[in-house]
Design a protein around this motif. Structure first.
Motif, mmCIF file in Angstrom:
data_model
loop_
_atom_site.group_PDB
_atom_site.id
_atom_site.type_symbol
_atom_site.label_atom_id
_atom_site.label_comp_id
_atom_site.label_asym_id
_atom_site.label_seq_id
_atom_site.Cartn_x
_atom_site.Cartn_y
_atom_site.Cartn_z
ATOM 1 N N UNK A 133 18.084 45.866 89.312
ATOM 2 C CA UNK A 133 16.934 45.090 88.858
ATOM 3 C C UNK A 133 15.621 45.594 89.444
ATOM 4 N N UNK A 134 15.649 46.071 90.681
ATOM 5 C CA UNK A 134 14.424 46.587 91.303
ATOM 6 C C UNK A 134 13.889 47.792 90.532
ATOM 7 N N UNK A 135 14.768 48.658 90.092
ATOM 8 C CA UNK A 135 14.346 49.828 89.312
ATOM 9 C C UNK A 135 13.749 49.402 87.980
ATOM 10 N N UNK A 136 14.323 48.379 87.366
ATOM 11 C CA UNK A 136 13.805 47.857 86.107
ATOM 12 C C UNK A 136 12.424 47.224 86.318
ATOM 13 N N UNK A 137 12.241 46.471 87.379
ATOM 14 C CA UNK A 137 10.945 45.862 87.667
ATOM 15 C C UNK A 137 9.878 46.933 87.824
ATOM 16 N N UNK A 138 10.216 47.984 88.544
ATOM 17 C CA UNK A 138 9.268 49.067 88.761
ATOM 18 C C UNK A 138 8.852 49.709 87.441
ATOM 19 N N UNK A 139 9.812 49.967 86.565
ATOM 20 C CA UNK A 139 9.509 50.557 85.266
ATOM 21 C C UNK A 139 8.642 49.620 84.432
ATOM 22 N N UNK A 140 8.932 48.331 84.479
ATOM 23 C CA UNK A 140 8.146 47.362 83.717
ATOM 24 C C UNK A 140 6.705 47.305 84.217
ATOM 25 N N UNK A 141 6.508 47.315 85.526
ATOM 26 C CA UNK A 141 5.162 47.280 86.093
ATOM 27 C C UNK A 141 4.343 48.497 85.670
ATOM 28 N N UNK A 142 4.993 49.656 85.606
ATOM 29 C CA UNK A 142 4.291 50.902 85.293
ATOM 30 C C UNK A 142 4.060 51.097 83.806
ATOM 31 N N UNK A 143 4.712 50.293 82.962
ATOM 32 C CA UNK A 143 4.586 50.490 81.519
ATOM 33 C C UNK A 143 3.158 50.203 81.059
ATOM 34 N N UNK A 144 2.554 51.075 80.233
ATOM 35 C CA UNK A 144 1.163 50.878 79.813
ATOM 36 C C UNK A 144 0.965 49.731 78.846
ATOM 37 N N UNK A 145 2.029 49.258 78.187
ATOM 38 C CA UNK A 145 1.901 48.165 77.228
ATOM 39 C C UNK A 145 2.288 46.827 77.864
ATOM 40 N N UNK A 146 3.502 46.723 78.347
ATOM 41 C CA UNK A 146 3.972 45.460 78.913
ATOM 42 C C UNK A 146 3.451 45.232 80.322
ATOM 43 N N UNK A 147 3.282 46.316 81.084
ATOM 44 C CA UNK A 147 2.904 46.199 82.477
ATOM 45 C C UNK A 147 1.437 46.429 82.724
ATOM 46 N N UNK A 148 1.148 47.265 83.722
ATOM 47 C CA UNK A 148 -0.229 47.447 84.148
ATOM 48 C C UNK A 148 -0.795 48.816 83.803
ATOM 49 N N UNK A 149 0.072 49.822 83.683
ATOM 50 C CA UNK A 149 -0.408 51.119 83.235
ATOM 51 C C UNK A 149 -1.599 51.612 84.025
ATOM 52 N N UNK A 150 -2.573 52.215 83.333
ATOM 53 C CA UNK A 150 -3.784 52.730 83.968
ATOM 54 C C UNK A 150 -4.939 51.778 83.712
ATOM 55 N N UNK A 151 -5.497 51.141 84.745
ATOM 56 C CA UNK A 151 -6.598 50.201 84.529
ATOM 57 C C UNK A 151 -7.856 50.901 84.046
ATOM 58 N N UNK A 152 -8.678 50.158 83.317
ATOM 59 C CA UNK A 152 -9.913 50.693 82.737
ATOM 60 C C UNK A 152 -11.104 50.261 83.586
ATOM 61 N N UNK A 153 -12.005 51.196 83.855
ATOM 62 C CA UNK A 153 -13.195 50.897 84.643
ATOM 63 C C UNK A 153 -14.274 50.276 83.762
#
Length: 223
Positions: A84-104
């Motif tokens: 589950x920890x690996x799945x959480x990490x992937x979800x957080x990094x996802x550009x659509x569902x998660x946080x991806x790259x923030x915009x300035x």
């Protein structure tokens, strides 16, 4: 601001298919199908992960609970993530569902940039992906490696944006150069997070108050 045992930060290939038939599959209404593939399945799993994490905390997170929320089978998860920890990490990094790259933000003023960034942060914390951060950030002692990854994926990228905003404000004469520090850049996000922990949500007027009553006086040029 705005931290998973070591795992790849990138989301798994969207080409994977849901071929599972185990008992955790959510039953489909008569005449309909819940079978999904590729990016649609991945997105459903990521969103279900955030919902489960926000509801139960990390200790209660399990593949069978996530699969049930996503309307798929456990094997679809086991094929792609080891824990589950690996799945959480992937979800957080996802550009659509998660946080991806923030915009300035680029409003042309420090006040406008702060309102845009902190307002967006407050809104995100009221979404499942934002609520999922709370147990990860508040259980640092129990899951230090997990906390560190949230810091790397979420906190530090936003801190870099805040520092770039402060540098631009210095160039416009809105901010004292001595204010361009990680500590001062962290004040706004920490106040937003504290408000969420205390009240559950941060209304727009509270974001304005934080910017106008705390941050702008703190960052004003020194005479």
């Amino acid at each position: 601001m705005i931290g998973l045992p070591g795992a790849s930060a990138g989301p798994p290939s969207p080409a994977a298919e849901d071929g599972a038939t185990d008992a955790s599959r959510a039953p489909a209404p008569a005449g309909t199908s819940t079978r999904r593939r590729g990016s649609a399945l991945t997105l459903a799993i990521y969103e279900a992960t955030f919902e489960a994490l926000a509801a139960t905390g990390f200790e209660g997170l399990a593949f069978d609970k996530i699969a049930a929320r996503a309307g798929t089978g456990k094997s679809a998860l086991y094929r792609r993530w080891s824990t589950p920890a690996e799945l959480v990490l992937a979800a957080l990094a996802d550009p659509v569902a998660g946080f991806g790259t923030p915009v300035t933000p680029d409003t042309g003023t420090l006040r406008g940039d702060l309102l845009a960034l902190l307002g967006a942060f407050a809104r995100v914390l009221d979404e499942p992906r934002g609520r999922a951060l709370l147990p990860l950030l508040t259980q640092r002692a129990c899951h230090p490696e997990l906390f560190a990854q949230v810091q790397r994926l979420v906190t530090l990228p936003h801190q870099k944006i805040l520092l770039s905003m402060l540098r631009a404000a210095v160039d416009r004469g809105e901010t004292d150069p001595r204010c361009v520090t990680p500590r001062i850049a962290s004040v706004g996000p920490r106040m937003i997070f504290a408000e969420v922990m205390a009240k559950g949500t941060v209304p727009e007027e509270e974001v304005h108050a934080i910017v106008d009553e705390v941050l702008l006086p703190l960052m004003a040029p020194q005479k």
